[in-house]
Design an enzyme around this catalytic site. Sequence first.
Site, PDB file in Angstrom:
ATOM      1  N   ARG A  43      37.244  85.668  33.312  1.00 14.78           N
ATOM      2  CA  ARG A  43      37.596  85.998  31.928  1.00 14.78           C
ATOM      3  C   ARG A  43      37.343  87.457  31.446  1.00 14.78           C
ATOM      4  O   ARG A  43      37.699  88.151  30.276  1.00 14.78           O
ATOM      5  CB  ARG A  43      36.512  85.157  31.278  1.00 14.78           C
ATOM      6  CG  ARG A  43      36.936  83.646  30.888  1.00 14.78           C
ATOM      7  CD  ARG A  43      36.033  83.034  29.961  1.00 14.78           C
ATOM      8  NE  ARG A  43      34.721  82.724  30.471  1.00 14.78           N
ATOM      9  CZ  ARG A  43      33.659  83.034  29.618  1.00 14.78           C
ATOM     10  NH1 ARG A  43      33.778  83.527  28.401  1.00 14.78           N
ATOM     11  NH2 ARG A  43      32.290  82.885  30.052  1.00 14.78           N
ATOM     12  N   TYR A  94      47.216  83.701  37.868  1.00 13.67           N
ATOM     13  CA  TYR A  94      47.014  82.137  37.646  1.00 13.67           C
ATOM     14  C   TYR A  94      48.172  81.737  36.696  1.00 13.67           C
ATOM     15  O   TYR A  94      48.478  82.469  35.757  1.00 13.67           O
ATOM     16  CB  TYR A  94      45.665  82.147  36.961  1.00 13.67           C
ATOM     17  CG  TYR A  94      45.052  80.825  36.578  1.00 13.67           C
ATOM     18  CD1 TYR A  94      44.706  80.204  37.887  1.00 13.67           C
ATOM     19  CD2 TYR A  94      45.105  80.075  35.452  1.00 13.67           C
ATOM     20  CE1 TYR A  94      44.205  78.704  37.689  1.00 13.67           C
ATOM     21  CE2 TYR A  94      44.769  79.071  35.460  1.00 13.67           C
ATOM     22  CZ  TYR A  94      44.264  78.259  36.293  1.00 13.67           C
ATOM     23  OH  TYR A  94      44.037  76.952  36.329  1.00 13.67           O
TER      24      TYR A  94
END
Length: 193
Positions: free
Chosen positions: A90, A139
């Site tokens: 994150r 991702y």
Amino acid sequence: MAAKRILLLAGDYAEDYETMVPFQTLLAVGHTVHAVCPDKKAGDQVKTAIHDFEGAQTYSEKPGHNFTLNATFAEVKAEDYDALVIPGGRAPEYLRLNPEVLELVRHFFSANKPVAAVCHGAQILAAAGVLQGRKCSAYPACGPEVREAGGEYADIPVDQAVTQGNLVTAPAWPAHPAWMGQFLKLLGTQITL
């Protein structure tokens, strides 16, 4: 082999494996690695998160380790480093909002120095405007950002990596053997057994 000076860009809730494994791997083969985070100094820690693939529609997140930084972001000069590593997790979603981070990343591309980014690290590359015409894995949820930034999203298996020019990227931590192997090759690292 000449040892390289490598900068690793960390932040709170960076992915644990994607921070610690490259840091330790690069040190183990003889390179110098300075791990930094904006607004933190050497000796400070960042919290990491462990992302796992457990059959849900997206990854799960669990608390990771506290990772100790060994350099001070405010003292870093990009020109003093031979290469850059950008972990995922994150942290990239807020690190990309920092103009100094983006300028730092741009230096490595304008100087054609090796850059390794994994997972959500592509968010920083997209925000820095360095993906135009470049193949980049990440991702899958970051694929739209890669495309929007003018890059070609490389939809590859989660345990693979892709290199184009000075950039080596991978979807997530299961790709560490391929990702680190390709990055070590870019660095000119020779390992003999």
